[in-house]
Design a protein around this motif. Sequence first.
Motif, PDB file in Angstrom:
ATOM      1  N   LEU A 126      63.664  53.215  51.741  1.00 48.62           N
ATOM      2  CA  LEU A 126      62.976  54.305  51.993  1.00 48.62           C
ATOM      3  C   LEU A 126      63.170  55.097  50.473  1.00 48.62           C
ATOM      4  CD1 LEU A 126      65.432  55.609  55.014  1.00 48.62           C
ATOM      5  CD2 LEU A 126      63.369  54.551  55.249  1.00 48.62           C
ATOM      6  N   ASP A 127      61.445  56.151  49.677  1.00 52.30           N
ATOM      7  CA  ASP A 127      61.290  56.489  49.833  1.00 52.30           C
ATOM      8  C   ASP A 127      60.785  57.825  49.816  1.00 52.30           C
ATOM      9  OD1 ASP A 127      61.342  54.676  47.787  1.00 52.30           O
ATOM     10  OD2 ASP A 127      59.240  54.003  47.318  1.00 52.30           O
ATOM     11  N   ALA A 128      61.533  59.019  49.146  1.00 56.96           N
ATOM     12  CA  ALA A 128      61.220  60.187  49.479  1.00 56.96           C
ATOM     13  C   ALA A 128      60.805  60.834  48.189  1.00 56.96           C
ATOM     14  CB  ALA A 128      62.472  60.692  49.876  1.00 56.96           C
ATOM     15  N   GLN A 129      59.324  62.520  48.623  1.00 51.32           N
ATOM     16  CA  GLN A 129      59.237  62.642  47.598  1.00 51.32           C
ATOM     17  C   GLN A 129      59.285  64.129  47.984  1.00 51.32           C
ATOM     18  OE1 GLN A 129      56.067  61.693  46.008  1.00 51.32           O
ATOM     19  NE2 GLN A 129      55.147  63.132  45.340  1.00 51.32           N
ATOM     20  N   ILE A 130      59.942  65.705  47.359  1.00 50.95           N
ATOM     21  CA  ILE A 130      59.532  66.504  47.612  1.00 50.95           C
ATOM     22  C   ILE A 130      58.490  66.655  47.712  1.00 50.95           C
ATOM     23  CG2 ILE A 130      59.494  69.076  47.210  1.00 50.95           C
ATOM     24  CD1 ILE A 130      62.854  68.304  45.941  1.00 50.95           C
ATOM     25  N   THR A 131      57.597  67.382  48.877  1.00 48.50           N
ATOM     26  CA  THR A 131      55.628  68.109  48.644  1.00 48.50           C
ATOM     27  C   THR A 131      55.175  69.641  49.189  1.00 48.50           C
ATOM     28  OG1 THR A 131      55.859  67.612  51.528  1.00 48.50           O
ATOM     29  CG2 THR A 131      55.549  66.071  50.188  1.00 48.50           C
ATOM     30  N   TRP A 132      56.470  70.095  49.160  1.00 50.81           N
ATOM     31  CA  TRP A 132      56.265  71.376  49.359  1.00 50.81           C
ATOM     32  C   TRP A 132      57.611  72.161  49.193  1.00 50.81           C
ATOM     33  CZ3 TRP A 132      57.852  75.210  53.191  1.00 50.81           C
ATOM     34  CH2 TRP A 132      57.469  76.555  53.199  1.00 50.81           C
ATOM     35  N   THR A 133      57.539  73.354  49.016  1.00 48.61           N
ATOM     36  CA  THR A 133      58.402  74.614  49.121  1.00 48.61           C
ATOM     37  C   THR A 133      58.749  75.965  49.566  1.00 48.61           C
ATOM     38  OG1 THR A 133      59.208  74.912  46.736  1.00 48.61           O
ATOM     39  CG2 THR A 133      60.366  73.052  47.349  1.00 48.61           C
ATOM     40  N   GLY A 134      59.367  76.297  50.122  1.00 49.16           N
ATOM     41  CA  GLY A 134      58.747  77.553  50.595  1.00 49.16           C
ATOM     42  C   GLY A 134      60.317  78.367  49.885  1.00 49.16           C
ATOM     43  N   LYS A 135      60.522  79.884  49.925  1.00 49.54           N
ATOM     44  CA  LYS A 135      61.416  80.152  49.926  1.00 49.54           C
ATOM     45  C   LYS A 135      63.182  79.999  49.956  1.00 49.54           C
ATOM     46  CE  LYS A 135      59.886  84.960  50.016  1.00 49.54           C
ATOM     47  NZ  LYS A 135      59.630  86.457  50.639  1.00 49.54           N
ATOM     48  N   THR A 136      63.061  79.000  50.987  1.00 48.95           N
ATOM     49  CA  THR A 136      63.975  78.632  51.908  1.00 48.95           C
ATOM     50  C   THR A 136      64.509  76.929  52.679  1.00 48.95           C
ATOM     51  OG1 THR A 136      65.005  79.679  54.018  1.00 48.95           O
ATOM     52  CG2 THR A 136      65.778  80.823  52.420  1.00 48.95           C
ATOM     53  N   SER A 137      63.380  76.576  52.373  1.00 48.47           N
ATOM     54  CA  SER A 137      63.142  75.968  53.089  1.00 48.47           C
ATOM     55  C   SER A 137      62.297  74.443  52.260  1.00 48.47           C
ATOM     56  CB  SER A 137      62.524  75.902  54.102  1.00 48.47           C
ATOM     57  OG  SER A 137      61.025  76.110  54.274  1.00 48.47           O
TER      58      SER A 137
ATOM     59  N   ARG B  39      51.786  69.163  40.386  1.00 44.70           N
ATOM     60  CA  ARG B  39      51.515  68.700  39.212  1.00 44.70           C
ATOM     61  C   ARG B  39      50.245  67.895  38.721  1.00 44.70           C
ATOM     62  NH1 ARG B  39      56.342  70.156  37.424  1.00 44.70           N
ATOM     63  NH2 ARG B  39      56.338  72.009  35.715  1.00 44.70           N
ATOM     64  N   THR B  40      50.215  66.703  39.811  1.00 44.50           N
ATOM     65  CA  THR B  40      49.407  66.195  40.023  1.00 44.50           C
ATOM     66  C   THR B  40      47.825  65.971  40.222  1.00 44.50           C
ATOM     67  OG1 THR B  40      50.459  64.192  40.456  1.00 44.50           O
ATOM     68  CG2 THR B  40      50.946  64.347  38.940  1.00 44.50           C
ATOM     69  N   GLU B  41      46.776  65.631  40.522  1.00 48.48           N
ATOM     70  CA  GLU B  41      45.874  65.989  41.944  1.00 48.48           C
ATOM     71  C   GLU B  41      47.197  65.117  43.246  1.00 48.48           C
ATOM     72  OE1 GLU B  41      43.283  67.521  42.020  1.00 48.48           O
ATOM     73  OE2 GLU B  41      43.792  68.140  39.593  1.00 48.48           O
ATOM     74  N   ALA B  42      47.254  64.794  42.946  1.00 47.44           N
ATOM     75  CA  ALA B  42      48.164  64.104  43.659  1.00 47.44           C
ATOM     76  C   ALA B  42      49.211  64.668  44.753  1.00 47.44           C
ATOM     77  CB  ALA B  42      48.968  62.861  44.210  1.00 47.44           C
ATOM     78  N   GLU B  43      50.403  65.313  43.748  1.00 41.43           N
ATOM     79  CA  GLU B  43      51.437  66.160  43.788  1.00 41.43           C
ATOM     80  C   GLU B  43      50.324  67.134  44.521  1.00 41.43           C
ATOM     81  OE1 GLU B  43      54.751  65.196  41.448  1.00 41.43           O
ATOM     82  OE2 GLU B  43      53.240  66.577  41.228  1.00 41.43           O
TER      83      GLU B  43
END
Length: 84
Positions: free
Chosen positions: A5-16, A60-64
């Motif tokens: 399993l490969d995981a990557q953060i894609t988005w953050t809010g204030k608490t999620s 930072r990257t276009e993919a992100e």
Amino acid sequence: DILRLDAQITWTGKTSLEVRVDSYVERLGGGEKWINRAYLVFVALNPDGSSAPVVPFVPRTEAEKSEWAQAERRRQIRLETRRD
């Protein structure tokens, strides 16, 4: 075989935060195969159970940046279809 399993953060809010998880099967004889992709949403909690702030993720990257925009759309859909 091994499941990876490969995981990557894609988005953050204030608490999620949203995390993309890609699943692969690695063959013991060599090679790997992509199986599926899931997007998981987590809410950070303090020990007392109240929501806690998360460290912001800055794409930072276009993919992100693309993943971030897609995550924003998924979030909007979740908010629009949420049942109280």
